[in-house]
Write a protein that holds these residues in place. Structure first.
Motif, PDB file in Angstrom:
ATOM      1  N   ASN A1353       0.833  -1.199   0.000  1.00  0.00           N
ATOM      2  CA  ASN A1353       0.000   0.000   0.000  1.00  0.00           C
ATOM      3  C   ASN A1353       0.865   1.246   0.000  1.00  0.00           C
ATOM      4  O   ASN A1353       0.631   2.198  -0.768  1.00  0.00           O
ATOM      5  CB  ASN A1353      -0.927  -0.031   1.211  1.00  0.00           C
ATOM      6  N   ASN A1354       1.889   1.258   0.878  1.00  0.00           N
ATOM      7  CA  ASN A1354       2.790   2.416   0.918  1.00  0.00           C
ATOM      8  C   ASN A1354       3.499   2.592  -0.427  1.00  0.00           C
ATOM      9  O   ASN A1354       3.658   3.715  -0.927  1.00  0.00           O
ATOM     10  CB  ASN A1354       3.819   2.232   2.032  1.00  0.00           C
ATOM     11  N   ARG A1355       3.945   1.480  -0.973  1.00  0.00           N
ATOM     12  CA  ARG A1355       4.639   1.581  -2.248  1.00  0.00           C
ATOM     13  C   ARG A1355       3.720   2.110  -3.351  1.00  0.00           C
ATOM     14  O   ARG A1355       4.129   2.931  -4.158  1.00  0.00           O
ATOM     15  CB  ARG A1355       5.173   0.196  -2.643  1.00  0.00           C
ATOM     16  N   GLN A1356       2.463   1.654  -3.319  1.00  0.00           N
ATOM     17  CA  GLN A1356       1.507   2.152  -4.318  1.00  0.00           C
ATOM     18  C   GLN A1356       1.250   3.636  -4.140  1.00  0.00           C
ATOM     19  O   GLN A1356       1.114   4.386  -5.115  1.00  0.00           O
ATOM     20  CB  GLN A1356       0.191   1.363  -4.205  1.00  0.00           C
ATOM     21  N   ALA A1361       2.067   9.122  -5.966  1.00  0.00           N
ATOM     22  CA  ALA A1361       2.583  10.491  -5.806  1.00  0.00           C
ATOM     23  C   ALA A1361       3.599  10.810  -6.901  1.00  0.00           C
ATOM     24  O   ALA A1361       3.623  11.912  -7.450  1.00  0.00           O
ATOM     25  CB  ALA A1361       3.203  10.640  -4.412  1.00  0.00           C
ATOM     26  N   GLN A1362       4.443   9.852  -7.185  1.00  0.00           N
ATOM     27  CA  GLN A1362       5.427  10.088  -8.246  1.00  0.00           C
ATOM     28  C   GLN A1362       4.764  10.253  -9.605  1.00  0.00           C
ATOM     29  O   GLN A1362       5.159  11.102 -10.405  1.00  0.00           O
ATOM     30  CB  GLN A1362       6.429   8.943  -8.299  1.00  0.00           C
ATOM     31  N   ASN A1363       3.736   9.451  -9.822  1.00  0.00           N
ATOM     32  CA  ASN A1363       3.048   9.539 -11.123  1.00  0.00           C
ATOM     33  C   ASN A1363       2.317  10.868 -11.291  1.00  0.00           C
ATOM     34  O   ASN A1363       2.205  11.394 -12.401  1.00  0.00           O
ATOM     35  CB  ASN A1363       2.065   8.390 -11.285  1.00  0.00           C
ATOM     36  N   ALA A1370       3.943  10.369 -19.743  1.00  0.00           N
ATOM     37  CA  ALA A1370       4.877   9.604 -18.908  1.00  0.00           C
ATOM     38  C   ALA A1370       4.154   8.916 -17.760  1.00  0.00           C
ATOM     39  O   ALA A1370       4.515   7.828 -17.322  1.00  0.00           O
ATOM     40  CB  ALA A1370       5.974  10.522 -18.383  1.00  0.00           C
ATOM     41  N   ARG A1371       3.091   9.572 -17.266  1.00  0.00           N
ATOM     42  CA  ARG A1371       2.326   8.969 -16.168  1.00  0.00           C
ATOM     43  C   ARG A1371       1.684   7.657 -16.607  1.00  0.00           C
ATOM     44  O   ARG A1371       1.748   6.647 -15.896  1.00  0.00           O
ATOM     45  CB  ARG A1371       1.258   9.965 -15.711  1.00  0.00           C
ATOM     46  N   GLN A1377       4.159   0.414 -16.737  1.00  0.00           N
ATOM     47  CA  GLN A1377       5.380  -0.303 -16.360  1.00  0.00           C
ATOM     48  C   GLN A1377       5.248  -0.916 -14.964  1.00  0.00           C
ATOM     49  O   GLN A1377       5.629  -2.067 -14.727  1.00  0.00           O
ATOM     50  CB  GLN A1377       6.569   0.663 -16.430  1.00  0.00           C
ATOM     51  N   HIS A1378       4.709  -0.110 -14.038  1.00  0.00           N
ATOM     52  CA  HIS A1378       4.529  -0.627 -12.675  1.00  0.00           C
ATOM     53  C   HIS A1378       3.550  -1.795 -12.658  1.00  0.00           C
ATOM     54  O   HIS A1378       3.751  -2.792 -11.956  1.00  0.00           O
ATOM     55  CB  HIS A1378       4.029   0.493 -11.753  1.00  0.00           C
TER      56      HIS A1378
END
Length: 1830
Positions: A1353-1356, A1361-1363, A1370-1371, A1377-1378
């Motif tokens: 969950n944290n990683r998602q 946030a990065q996306n 790119a998003r 890719q993820h």
């Protein structure tokens, strides 16, 4: 036939030429009888006059037609003479690169001085079994003819290979022997054929040397007899040698070498084992450096030495003997370096401690003093005394050289003797083929004794050759019943008599050798006195008295008499030989010289058990050349004459075959032809004599059918009769008037020389006339067609021209009318334009005037309005200015007052600031004050806000008060004070206004500048924006371009990747096919070895049973159902049997491996403990059963069933324990008996068996432990059920158990119950602990999952946030890719889980099978032991595991003892043509599978294994017995595949159950996984398929060449060319000839049989593909080896035949089988025969068209291309060179022929059956009544 008819204009003749021997010329005018000069034109265009001989008036020989040039057989030429033979050989050799040519019975072989790819095993297979005339000339064809005649006529054969040095005799003989070794094989496993071939490198090393003419010249003659048994397999060989050139050992001419073995020794001198020989470079030794050429280009003497030693080892010469041979050879080299010092003219001495002689004596093991003494002295014996006489230096050197030659000659004979011993036949010889490799006729500038013997031998051979040719001619004429007329041929018997008769040359030479003072000069005088002027063949040179001339059959030879006597005597001093015999250390040296007077030639002994068919015992071929005994010894000439007589006797007792080798040039240039040298050799080897004998009779021979087919064009329709023979007679009588020019035989027509050329000329003239008529007609038709086309074109042109003119006139009329119309409208337009201009001007003037008046009026009204507006604004401005002035004055006054008050306050603050004390206070309380000030500021802010509110309220009040003030203004004005104030205020306000105006002006200017700057900035900004927009547009275009490029690159990459993927897929498919082919080849080899093993086993059993006749009892424990696929154990046993037999008499046994023994002891003790514990448990149960037996009647049947179950379980455990104990005892016993370390070592078979059994024992123990635990738990459950209950009146199980407990009055029972409860508690506690542990593990795993979910969950969230920070494109890419990464990880995890689950499932399945087997056995046992009453009354089975009931339909039940009967009736005795014809396809496979299903249902693994093994073995037996029957092999291939498909379809695997019905899925196997047997069946199917292919090939092979090549499917297209003595197969169909229809009928038969047997369609396609590959490969291979088949018309025939095969494929719907592609090489070869072959464009077309042919095949076809008619042209050599250059970069196989034995890898695609098993009925005809359907 008159010469005037042949020597006509344009006829071509041969004229002599000093350079080219013969030149071709053309007659410029007809020859008339009486002409003395012929007008000729040479080929280069030069004209000359050829004068005829006035005496003989012999005309020059005529040239053959071009159609006959390049024939395989020289006797096929119409004009048989020297220039025709020479030209034919040259054309074949230079243009066609063909080195072999027939000349009647002789094979002429020209040395190409280049390695040619025509000697491979594929070429050998192609020539094997073929008729000699069917294939192109080859040494293999001669060898095959000899081999075939030996088998057919049961007569020994000989192949006589002769020729000059360097002509290739040895190589030809070597290839002939290789052919025999390859075709026949050996009769035993001793590899005799390899030994025969291995003798070549040995004999070449010791008998061959480099000469000026040949780098590998044989310096001796040899005759090798290859022995065969009754099955015509090689069993041995025998070699005779003739006239070794011993003088080469001590002397070599310039650019020559000694024998190869000496240089091989010197090249290997650095080897450790050769250190003792003290050798060095070849230039160090006198015997190897005289020629000055110690090296041969391209030859590594060190490698050749390795080959020689390997060959010696293969032939059984041990290493010690090999070193002995090398010591002797090294001794000879050192002996040659021995030097002598002269003491006087009659004596000499060896220098003291001479190193070469010391080394020689050390190597020979003799005394230095004795050898040095006898090298310089000799012993003379008289009747009374013996003298020792010193000799001169020259005589000492000669004696040294004689000793060296004698040692080498004896060593040579010893090696030959041992080679013969190694090749000695161990069984009786039935026949032999001899290969004679002997020197040809030799003539040099200086000819000595060796050339005399060689030419003498050739005279004998030539006489034998002439007699044989004469005999064959006579037999042919007598066979055809043609009148025999004596042919005059050269008889060389007078020359032979001159040499060998009484008082001949040899007789006089021997007589002179006996004379004490005989010399070469006296012998020459005797020759002159005896033969000069008395014998026409003997002459004396004019300028010499020491020479003589003999006229041999080939040429005159002048012999120099010097050296004849010495070479004939071959003297060696006896004392030197005695010194060598005195050697005590060298055993081999003693063998060379012992009993010389009794030892015969090493080849003279007839091998034991060999009786040649000729009944001629093999006598010595050559006696020892150097005996030194006192008795009279035979001279070399006498020995050679005797051996030659023996050779001639052997050759006369055999059927000879002749190979004449020709050396094309003296410089060893590849494919260079020197006409002078070739003619010399042709004259010397007898080829021209053969031609002369043939030309003297009737050389051209035609069968009646061939003559009719060839010259049908010369006949009229009325001449053609039903009888071909009579038709030919009638035609010939009309065509050839002279009846002496031809003769009619029984089957052939015989023509004299030149008649076929005359007939060809008539035929060509007739065809030319027909061609002219055809051309005339076609040209007339073409011209008429052209005229009609031109006439139609002219009419069409006229029509179009007239139409064009009419269209032009019509256009003119239209243009005239249009011009008038245009004029009318133009004039009207001008007038209308003028009127409109005037009207517009008038209207414009009116408009201007009216507008002026209106504008004036408007200006006046506008001025008035503006004045009013100005007045209004001025007045308003004045009023506003007055008010503002007043307001400013008031404000200014207020400001002045406030400024005054502020100044005062400032002054006061400045005073305070100057005070120091104040400053300190302020500094001390600064922070507090800041806080206070902050608070004050806040308060002031609040006050400000309140004041602001007040101000707002005051403003409101001010507005109201302002009105009041306005009303009071007048009143205030009246006051003086207010007036002054007002005045001052006005002044101040005025000043303020001026100031404000100034500020306003400045502000306006600043505003203007700011506006300007803003405008400038705006402009710059706009410009920048425009530039940015432009850059943005450029970037967009660049971006689009980059995107386009990226898209294109991605597309290209995708395409390249797809292409690469397709290529890799193809490569993987090829690799898979290669692996599959390799695997199937291994299977084929395995089956072959298996058959070989069975045959050897049968032979061994037969050999064992022969000496011990009588009844032999077989072991009753032996099972006949053992699988042949357990071959490893069988082979191990078979190998162990001789091992044990060898180990039994051994004196000392190896110690047992103690570590293994201790481990076994430990394991045995553990098993014993387990057994003891189980035994105790069983004893306790037995006691319980005995105590309960008395009360059995009162108990219900359930207790009896339980006890019975327990007793059965106990019995089973006891039996299993006994079985384990017995196995362990047997293993222990076997280990103690066989104590060899290799047996017990890890990896040994016994060790592996022991480990396997220990593993099985441990698994069985684990199973037993689990069963014991189950039994214990169930006993505990029973004991718990015995607890007392409250209700004692009900007759339930609880009451019964309570009574049992009450009856347990014995303490043992109570203790046992207590123990059972304790065990139950322990069991429950362990279960509770395990459950608790499992719950904890599950909880831990859940926690781990929660933690992992949190991390995920944290990683998602982080990824989200990065996306969000990325741009949209790119998003999306990052999210994809993820997501891909996540899915990949999940997929990997799932795959790991799936693998774990698969392993668990397999493990559980195995356990389930074990448990199900045990439960099934218990059920069967209980059913058998339980009474019916118990079965009825038994309510439950507490211990039984419930089993699923199955539907038993679709199974066949049989008894175990009926298994062999089943295999016998269903497999061994089932005939496909009989009973199996009316069966369902694949019925035996279905029956076998239904039997397997029933065994699987019974869970009887032994029965399943036995049935499958018996089935496989039965199929193998029936195929071994009837493996050559196509129907049988096809039948069992289809049934094996169907059986394999059934095992897959009903295996229970999901991949094979997709097409099953629900009913079929119920029939799947439940207990056994037969995947291993599926693999075994697949291997068996592969073997059957390969056997089927071999059967197909054997059936089709005799038909292919005849049907595809020789038979004329399109009649009349191909013409028949004249044939020579080598009769080729006729292309005309006879009754026994196969045709294309025969092949198609056979293909139909194959296809119908396979379809009838129900073979899979895919498998049928593979079989058809293999059949077509065999047809294409064999046809192409024969085409490449048959020059007569390479023609335009034959290409048409082949293409037609291929089209018929393709039509057959279309009819059978097999076009997608890949069979057509296998014919592509043959199709392209046929197209190559038909395409144009002249220009570079043709070459390019050929290169692009023939992509399925290799370069070698294309060049071979072009070289072999032969015109059948004169209208066709040969392929130019330059065109072939162009093809080779264009194909230079093509990477293909250099192999010429296709591999006809190649078998494509076979696959068996899964093909499920829709047939329901329960519906299958078993016919009574199968005899399977003992099988019942279930």
């Amino acid at each position: 036939m008159a010469a005037s008819e042949l020597y006509t204009k344009y006829a071509r003749v041969w004229i002599p030429d000093p350079e080219e021997v013969w030149k071709s010329a053309e007659l410029l005018k007809d020859y008339k009888p009486g002409d003395k000069v012929l007008q000729l034109r040479l080929e280069e265009g030069k004209e000359l006059e050829y004068c005829l001989d006035p005496k003989t008036k012999e005309l020059p020989p005529l040239r053959n037609p071009d159609i006959l040039v390049g024939e395989n057989d020289l006797t096929a030429l119409s004009y048989l003479h020297e220039p025709a033979v020479l030209h034919n050989l040259k054309v074949r050799f230079i243009d066609s690169k063909l080195i072999y040519t027939y000349c009647g019975i002789v094979l002429v072989a020209i040395n190409p001085y280049e390695q040619l790819p025509i000697y491979g095993e594929d070429i050998i297979n192609a020539y094997s079994g073929q008729n000699m005339g069917d294939m192109d000339p080859h040494i293999f064809a001669v060898a095959e003819e000899a081999y075939k005649q030996m088998a057919r006529d049961e007569r020994n054969q000989s192949i006589i290979v002769s020729g000059e040095s360097g002509a290739g005799k040895t190589v030809s003989a070597k290839y002939a022997m290789r052919y025999f070794a390859t075709v026949s094989g050996s009769a035993s496993e001793a590899n005799v054929e390899e030994k025969v071939l291995a003798s070549n490198p040995i004999m070449e090393s010791i008998g061959n040397a480099k000469t000026t003419r040949n780098d590998n010249s044989s310096r001796f003659g040899k005759y090798i007899e290859i022995g065969f048994d009754k099955r015509y397999r090689i069993i041995g060989a025998n070699m005779r040698t003739y006239l070794l050139e011993k003088s080469r050992v001590v002397f070599q001419a310039e650019e020559e070498r000694n024998y190869h073995i000496f240089y091989q020794l010197c090249a290997s001198a650095a080897l450790p084992e050769f250190k003792t020989l003290r050798l060095g470079n070849a230039n160090f030794f006198h015997y190897t450096k005289q020629g000055g050429s110690p090296m041969i280009d391209g030859v590594d003497d060190a490698k050749e030495m390795v080959n020689t030693r390997q060959a010696c080892t293969l032939l059984g010469i041990s290493d010690s003997y090999q070193m002995g041979i090398f010591r002797i050879l090294a001794g000879i080299l050192h002996l040659g370096n021995v030097e002598f010092a002269s003491r006087d003219s009659d004596s000499c001495t060896v220098p003291p401690k001479h190193e070469p002689l010391t080394i020689f004596c050390d190597l020979m093991g003799v005394e230095y003093e004795e050898m040095s003494h006898w090298l310089c002295h000799r012993k003379l014996a008289t009747a009374t005394e013996t003298y020792i006489k010193p000799i001169s230096k020259l005589h000492a050197i000669n004696a040294r050289d004689a000793l060296a030659k004698h040692i080498y000659a004896n060593l040579f004979n010893w090696i030959v003797d041992h080679v013969n011993k190694a090749l000695h036949a161990t069984v009786k010889q039935h026949s032999f083929i001899g290969v004679l490799d002997i020197y040809g006729f030799e003539t040099f500038e200086i000819n000595s004794f060796e050339q005399f013997c060689i030419n003498y031998a050739n005279e004998k051979l030539q006489q034998q050759f002439n007699m044989h040719v004469f005999k064959l001619e006579q037999e042919e004429y007598m066979k055809e019943q043609i009148p025999w007329t004596l042919i005059d041929f050269y008889d060389n018997q007078p020359c032979i008599n001159l040499i060998e008769a009484k008082m001949g040359v040899l007789d006089l030479l021997d007589e002179e050798c006996k004379m004490p003072k005989g010399s070469d000069d006296s012998w020459a005088q005797k020759l002159y006195n005896t033969h000069l002027n008395k014998c026409a063949l003997f002459e004396k040179p004019r300028m010499s008295n020491k020479a003589f001339i003999i006229k041999h059959f080939a040429d005159k030879v002048e012999y120099q008499c010097e050296g004849f006597l010495e070479k004939n005597k071959d003297t060696v001093y006896e004392e030197q030989i005695k010194v060598l015999k005195s050697s005590k250390k060298f055993k081999l040296l003693l063998e060379l010289f012992q009993d010389e007077e009794k030892v015969l030639s090493p080849t003279s002994a007839t091998p034991s058990g060999r009786v040649p068919l000729s009944r001629m015992p093999i006598k010595p071929a050559k006696a020892r050349p150097g005996q030194a005994s006192k008795e009279h010894k035979k001279t070399v000439g006498h020995q050679f004459r005797n051996s030659l007589h023996l050779l001639m006797e052997t050759l006369n007792a055999t059927t000879p075959h002749y190979v004449r080798c020709i050396k094309p040039n003296d410089f060893k240039f590849p494919f260079t032809f020197d006409e002078k040298r070739a003619v010399q050799q042709l004259r010397a080897c007898g080829v021209l004599e053969t031609i002369r004998i043939s030309a003297a009779g009737f050389p051209s021979r035609w069968t009646y059918q061939e003559f009719f087919s060839r010259y049908r064009v010369l006949m009229k329709q009325k001449d053609v009769l039903g009888d071909r023979k009579q038709t030919c007679k009638n035609v010939l009588e009309k065509l050839i008037q002279d009846k002496d020019k031809y003769q009619f035989g029984k089957t052939k027509i015989f023509f004299r020389a030149g008649q076929v050329a005359y007939l060809e000329k008539i035929r060509a003239d007739k065809l030319r006339a027909a061609c002219i008529r055809i051309q005339k007609t076609i040209r007339g038709w073409l011209m008429r067609k052209k005229y009609m086309r031109m006439r139609r074109a002219a009419i069409t042109i006229q029509r179009h021209v007239r139409g064009y003119q009419a269209r032009c006139y019509a256009t003119f009329l239209r243009r005239t009318r249009a011009a008038i119309t245009i004029q009318k409208f133009q004039r009207m337009y001008v007038v209308r334009k003028r009127y409109r201009c005037m009207r517009d001007a008038t209207i414009a003037l009116q408009a201007l005037l009216r507008g002026y008046m209106v504008r004036n009026k408007y200006q006046m009204m506008l001025r008035e309005h503006k004045c009013v507006v100005l007045q209004k604004h001025v007045r308003g401005w004045l009023a506003r200015r007055r008010y503002r002035r007043t307001l400013r004055a008031i404000v200014y006054l207020q400001c002045c007052y406030r400024r005054m008050m502020a100044k005062r306050e400032l002054k006061k603050l400045k005073i305070e600031a100057r005070s120091v004390e104040r400053y300190k206070k302020l500094h001390i309380g600064l922070e507090n004050k800041i806080m206070q000030l902050q608070r004050k500021i806040d308060e002031q802010n609040k006050e400000y806000k309140s004041l602001l509110e007040k101000m707002n309220s005051l403003e409101l009040t001010y507005s109201t008060e302002t009105e009041k003030l306005r009303s009071d203004v007048e009143r205030l004005r009246m006051s003086e004070e207010e007036a002054k104030n007002a005045t001052n205020r006005v002044l101040s306000l005025q000043e303020e206004i001026a100031k404000l105006r100034k500020e306003l002006h400045q502000t306006q200017s600043e505003k203007k500048s700011i506006e300007e700057r803003a405008d400038k900035y705006k402009h710059e900004t706009e410009q920048l924006v425009s530039e940015l927009k432009e850059q943005n547009s450029l970037l967009k275009t660049e971006k689009e371009e980059l995107n386009r490029r990226i898209h294109d690159q991605a597309k290209e990459i995708t395409e390249s990747m797809e292409k690469k993927l397709v290529e890799e897929t193809k490569q993987l498919e090829l690799d898979l096919n290669d692996e599959r082919l390799r695997y199937q080849n291994l299977l084929n080899e395995f089956s072959r070895l298996e058959e070989r093993y069975d045959d050897l086993k049968d032979e061994m059993n037969l050999m064992v049973s022969i000496p011990k006749p009588g009844h032999k009892r077989t072991d009753s424990t032996h099972s006949s159902n053992e699988s042949e696929y357990t071959f490893s154990s069988e082979i191990t046993e078979a190998e162990d049997l001789p091992l044990r037999m060898e180990q039994e008499p051994s004196e000392k046994k190896a110690a047992l491996d103690m570590s293994l023994f201790l481990k076994l002891q430990k394991r045995v003790s553990e098993l014993e403990q387990e057994k003891q514990s189980l035994q105790d448990e069983l004893d306790r149960k037995e006691e319980q059963a005995l105590r309960a037996k008395a009360k059995e009647e009162e108990r219900p049947p359930i207790r009896g069933a339980e006890l019975e179950y327990e007793s059965l379980k106990r019995q089973e455990l006891e039996s299993e324990n006994k079985k384990l104990k017995n196995e362990l005892n047997e293993l222990q016993k076997a280990l103690t008996e066989t104590r060899a370390p290799e047996v017990t070592a890890p990896g040994a078979p016994a060790y592996r068996v022991l480990l396997d059994q220990l593993t099985s024992v441990s698994e069985e123990l684990e199973v037993r432990k689990e069963e014991v635990l189950i039994l214990r738990s169930q006993l505990v459950s029973q004991k718990e059920a015995i607890q007392p209950k409250e209700d004692k009146h009900t007759m339930t199980d609880a009451t019964i158990l309570l009574e049992d407990v009450q009856k347990m009055k014995d303490k043992g029972e109570i203790a046992q119950a207590y123990i059972g409860l304790k065990e139950t508690n322990r069991l429950l506690e362990s279960q509770l602990q395990s459950q608790k542990k499992s719950h904890e593990n599950e909880l831990e795993s859940l926690r781990g999952e929660i933690q992992s979910l949190k991390e995920e969950n944290n990683r998602q969230q982080q990824l989200l946030a990065q996306n969000l920070q990325l741009p949209p494109e790119a998003r999306i890419e990052a999210s994809l890719q993820h997501e891909i990464t996540r899915l990949t990880n999940e997929n990997l995890d799932l795959m790991e889980q799936l693998e774990k689950q698969d392993k668990t499932v397999r493990k559980l399945k195995k356990q389930l099978k074990v448990f199900a087997k045990k439960i099934g056995e218990l059920e069967v046992g209980q059913m058998e032991n339980t009474s019916p009453g118990q079965i009825i009354d038994e309510p439950i089975r507490p211990v039984n595991i419930p089993r699923k009931e199955k539907d038993f339909q679709g199974m066949l039940e049989y008894k175990k003892e009926d298994e062999q009967k089943l295999v016998k009736n269903l497999i061994l005795e089932l005939k496909p043509r009989g009973v199996a014809v009316n069966l369902i396809p694949g019925l035996p496979a279905y029956i076998l599978f239904m039997c397997v299903r029933h065994a699987d249902y019974l869970n009887d693994d032994q029965k399943v294994r036995s049935l499958l093994t018996s089935t496989i073995n039965g199929i193998k037996k029936v195929l071994k017995k009837r493996g050559d029957d196509f129907e049988t092999v096809s039948f069992w291939l289809s049934n094996t595949c169907r059986f394999l498909h059934c095992l897959k379809q009903y295996s229970g695997e999901e991949g094979f159950m997709k097409h099953n019905t629900p009913r079929q899925n119920e029939h799947c196997l439940t207990n056994f996984d037969l995947a291993e047997y599926r693999q075994v069946l697949s291997d068996l199917a592969i073997q059957i398929y390969q056997q089927l292919v071999r059967v197909l090939e054997n059936i089709l092979q005799p038909m292919i060449v005849s049907g595809m090549l020789e038979h004329e499917t399109i009649q009349g297209v191909s013409g028949v060319k004249p044939t020579g003595l080598r009769k080729r197969t006729s292309s005309i169909a006879d009754e026994g000839t196969y045709t294309l229809d025969s092949i198609i009928r056979q293909l139909n038969s194959f296809h119908s049989v396979m379809c009838q047997h129900g073979m899979d369609p895919e498998l049928i396609k593979q079989v058809v593909k293999q059949m077509f590959y065999i047809i294409g490969a064999i046809t192409l291979n024969n085409l490449l080896l048959r020059k007569d088949m390479c023609s335009w018309s034959k290409g048409m025939q082949i293409r037609y035949n291929v089209s018929q095969l393709e039509e057959w494929l279309r009819d059978k719907n097999l076009m997608n089988s890949g069979a057509k592609e296998t014919l592509e090489p043959l199709i392209q070869a046929a197209q190559l025969l038909q395409v144009k072959k002249k220009t570079d464009e043709d070459a390019e077309a050929i290169c692009s068209m023939c992509n399925a042919l290799t370069t070698a095949q294309i060049v071979k076809v072009l070289n072999l291309y032969t015109p059948v008619n004169e209208f066709e042209e040969r392929v130019l050599v330059s065109f072939i060179r162009t093809i080779q250059v264009r194909l230079r970069d093509r990477k293909d196989s250099p192999q010429l022929l296709m591999d006809a034995k190649h078998i494509f890898p076979v696959t068996f695609p899964f093909n499920p059956s829709s047939l329901a098993l329960e519906t299958i009925q078993i016919p009574a005809s199968l005899g399977l009544g003992f099988i019942s359907r279930v």
